[in-house]
Design an enzyme around this catalytic site. Sequence first.
Site, short mmCIF file in Angstrom:
data_model
loop_
_atom_site.label_atom_id
_atom_site.label_comp_id
_atom_site.label_asym_id
_atom_site.label_seq_id
_atom_site.Cartn_x
_atom_site.Cartn_y
_atom_site.Cartn_z
N PRO A 86 0.83 -1.22 0.00
CA PRO A 86 0.00 0.00 0.00
C PRO A 86 0.86 1.27 0.00
CG PRO A 86 -0.28 -1.25 2.05
CD PRO A 86 0.60 -2.06 1.17
N GLU A 113 1.68 -8.12 8.41
CA GLU A 113 1.70 -6.69 8.73
C GLU A 113 2.70 -5.93 7.86
OE1 GLU A 113 -0.60 -5.99 10.93
OE2 GLU A 113 -0.92 -8.13 11.19
N ARG A 151 -3.11 -7.84 -20.90
CA ARG A 151 -4.02 -7.48 -21.99
C ARG A 151 -3.41 -6.47 -22.96
NH1 ARG A 151 -6.83 -3.05 -21.43
NH2 ARG A 151 -8.78 -3.68 -22.38
N ASP A 166 -10.37 1.75 -25.32
CA ASP A 166 -10.76 1.73 -23.91
C ASP A 166 -10.71 3.08 -23.23
OD1 ASP A 166 -9.42 -1.34 -22.56
OD2 ASP A 166 -11.13 -0.91 -23.81
N1 ADE Z 1 -1.06 -5.04 -0.04
C1 ADE Z 1 -1.96 -4.63 0.86
N2 ADE Z 1 -2.67 -3.59 0.40
C2 ADE Z 1 -2.20 -3.32 -0.85
C3 ADE Z 1 -2.51 -2.36 -1.85
N3 ADE Z 1 -3.46 -1.44 -1.67
N4 ADE Z 1 -1.82 -2.40 -2.99
C4 ADE Z 1 -0.84 -3.31 -3.19
N5 ADE Z 1 -0.50 -4.23 -2.29
C5 ADE Z 1 -1.17 -4.24 -1.12
#
Ligand code: ADE
Length: 246
Positions: A86, A113, A151, A166
């Site tokens: 994230p 985590e 793709r 697209d």
């Molecule tokens: N792992 C946990 N959340 C994630 C996200 N939003 N993007 C990529 N990998 C992740």
Amino acid sequence: MRVDILTLFPEIIHAYLKESIMKRAIGIGAIEVNVINFREYTTNKHGRVDDYPYGGGPGLLLMIQPIYDALNALPDKNRKVILTSPAGTPFTQKVAQRLKDEEHLVIICGHYEGVDHRVTEYLVDEEISIGDYVLTGGELAALVILDAVTRLLPNVLNKEESHQTDSFSMRLLEYPQYTRPRDFKGMKVPDVLLSGDHGKIARYRKKEALRRTYLKRPDLLENYPFTEEELALLQEVIKEESKDEK
Ligand code: ADE
């Protein structure tokens, strides 16, 4: 293109590869995907791949050793190593376009985590996030990246499925589309699409693509290279939409 996916949950990845366009892409050799369970590389006698963080704190972190050894078992010429996280670069169509030119991608699925930071620092070329939310693991993120890149590879989509028209390739959202029947329980297909007038249909589609983009993703219009016709259509849309508000 070769893609190696390092995961603790190989079945999740295999399930997606067995169907539809991913299956076809693998079948025609556009892409070769290897799924590697990096637990197999741990030297821990209990098979562990995670441990407590130094300095304390909740949760467990993936250890560097199994990931390091799993990567070491792969060819390293011209490869790009991605970690799903994230905290990564936001994944967009532009990033997919850039990755499609790579010869060899390795995608490490983060889990628990987090991951020992030395993985990110020393083993990974790029962290990628698929959005501002936290998943339980990186498998879905890896599949999102893999799907969007696959793709774009030559011969994966046929002409009808082609990505040239697209959303995002065109930098506008797609115009609305309809298929049979013309009238479903009183919900009708717009007359213009049944008119057979190709000029009118093209204009309608462009205008509705602009309308959708204006209403849902106005940020995409900020850098959009408008033609004069498109600007005029957008003015019509803006007028119509402001009328609707009153
Ligand atoms: N792992 C946990 N959340 C994630 C996200 N939003 N993007 C990529 N990998 C992740």
